[in-house]
Write an enzyme that holds these catalytic residues in place. Sequence first.
Site, PDB file in Angstrom:
ATOM      1  N   ALA A 107       0.853  -1.194   0.000  1.00 32.36           N
ATOM      2  CA  ALA A 107       0.000   0.000   0.000  1.00 32.36           C
ATOM      3  C   ALA A 107       0.889   1.244   0.000  1.00 32.36           C
ATOM      4  O   ALA A 107       0.756   2.140   0.830  1.00 32.36           O
ATOM      5  CB  ALA A 107      -0.961  -0.006   1.179  1.00 32.36           C
ATOM      6  N   GLY A 116       5.682   8.424   1.235  1.00 32.67           N
ATOM      7  CA  GLY A 116       6.548   8.170   2.380  1.00 32.67           C
ATOM      8  C   GLY A 116       7.461   6.985   2.145  1.00 32.67           C
ATOM      9  O   GLY A 116       8.666   7.029   2.445  1.00 32.67           O
ATOM     10  N   HIS A 117       6.907   5.901   1.596  1.00 28.89           N
ATOM     11  CA  HIS A 117       7.740   4.749   1.258  1.00 28.89           C
ATOM     12  C   HIS A 117       8.751   5.100   0.170  1.00 28.89           C
ATOM     13  O   HIS A 117       9.909   4.663   0.215  1.00 28.89           O
ATOM     14  CB  HIS A 117       6.877   3.587   0.756  1.00 28.89           C
ATOM     15  CG  HIS A 117       5.904   3.055   1.764  1.00 28.89           C
ATOM     16  ND1 HIS A 117       4.557   3.332   1.692  1.00 28.89           N
ATOM     17  CD2 HIS A 117       6.069   2.271   2.860  1.00 28.89           C
ATOM     18  CE1 HIS A 117       3.936   2.732   2.699  1.00 28.89           C
ATOM     19  NE2 HIS A 117       4.833   2.085   3.421  1.00 28.89           N
ATOM     20  N   GLY A 177      11.055   4.626   8.104  1.00 32.25           N
ATOM     21  CA  GLY A 177      10.530   5.969   8.309  1.00 32.25           C
ATOM     22  C   GLY A 177      10.462   6.338   9.778  1.00 32.25           C
ATOM     23  O   GLY A 177      10.169   5.497  10.635  1.00 32.25           O
TER      24      GLY A 177
END
Length: 277
Positions: free
Chosen positions: A32, A36-37, A147
Site C-alpha cells: 500500500a 513516504g515509502h 521511516g
Amino acid sequence: MQTMHRLPDLRRSVADLRAGGACVALVPTMGALHAGHMALVDAAKATGAKVVASIFVNPKQFGPNEDLARYPRPAAADSALLTAHGCDLVWMPGLDDMYPAGFATNVSVSGVSDGQDGAARPGHFDGVATVVAKLFNQVRPDAAFFGEKDFQQLAVIRRMVADLDFGLEIVGVPTVREADGLALSSRNAYLSADERVRAVALPRALAEAKRAIEAGEEGAIAAAMTSLAEAGFVTDYVELVDAATLGGPVPGQARRLLAAARIGSTRLIDNLAIKHG
C-alpha cells in the site's frame, strides 16, 4: 525491476546485485505504498546502493481485533511505483515462505517496546522484530531504511540490531507529510472525508505541544490531549520520551514527542523531535 517470490531465487538475485562490489539496501514495507515509502527508496538509492524493497503484510504484528483482513494490498500499483523510483528488486514472499509449518521462534525486544504502542498493542513489536529479523537474514543487506513516523518501531529495530550483532546500518528517514501536515500513512485511506479534515488536529496538537515544551511552558501534554478530544479523537497516549530508550526524558539528551489516537475506526500515530532539555 525483478520480482521474487521464493527465497532461493531471492538469494541468487541479491548475489547478482552485489556483483562488482555493490552494496545492498533494504526497504521493508507492508505494501500500500505512498510517497513516504518512496522517500525511503529514494534515500537508499542516493547512497549508491542496489535497492531491495520487501512487501509482506505481516500477520504477527496485528492484534486479534485489528485490520489485517482489510489492510490494502494493491500489488500492481505498488510494483509500478517501485519501478518508477528505480528499485532494483522487490521481495514478495507468501505466508508459507515467511512462517512455514512448525515455525516456533519469536523475537522480543524489551525496554523500548514496553510502553506507548507496546502497551496499547500487546505483541505488536514482537511481530515486527520477528519479521524484520527474518528479512535481514533473507536479504542480508548492508543497510536498511525505515521511516521516522513509526518512531518506536525504529527504536525497537535499532536495539535489536545492536543486541543481536546484525552488522548492518539502520537509517531513519524523516516523516513525509501532506500539505496540511498529516503524516502519510497507508491507513489514511480508511478516513472518511470528514475524518480526514479533522485528522489534521493530530499534527497541529503535536506542533503546539512542541512549541510549548521547548518554551518551558507547563501543561503542554494535557493541552494536546484536550485539542485531540475536541477534534473527535480518542487518545491512546501523548508522551514526551528519551529518543533512544523511549523512557523518561533525560536532561541534555535527545527527546521525542510521541502520540497515537483514533478518529472513527482509524488509529493514527505521529511524533516530533523536541530540542534537548
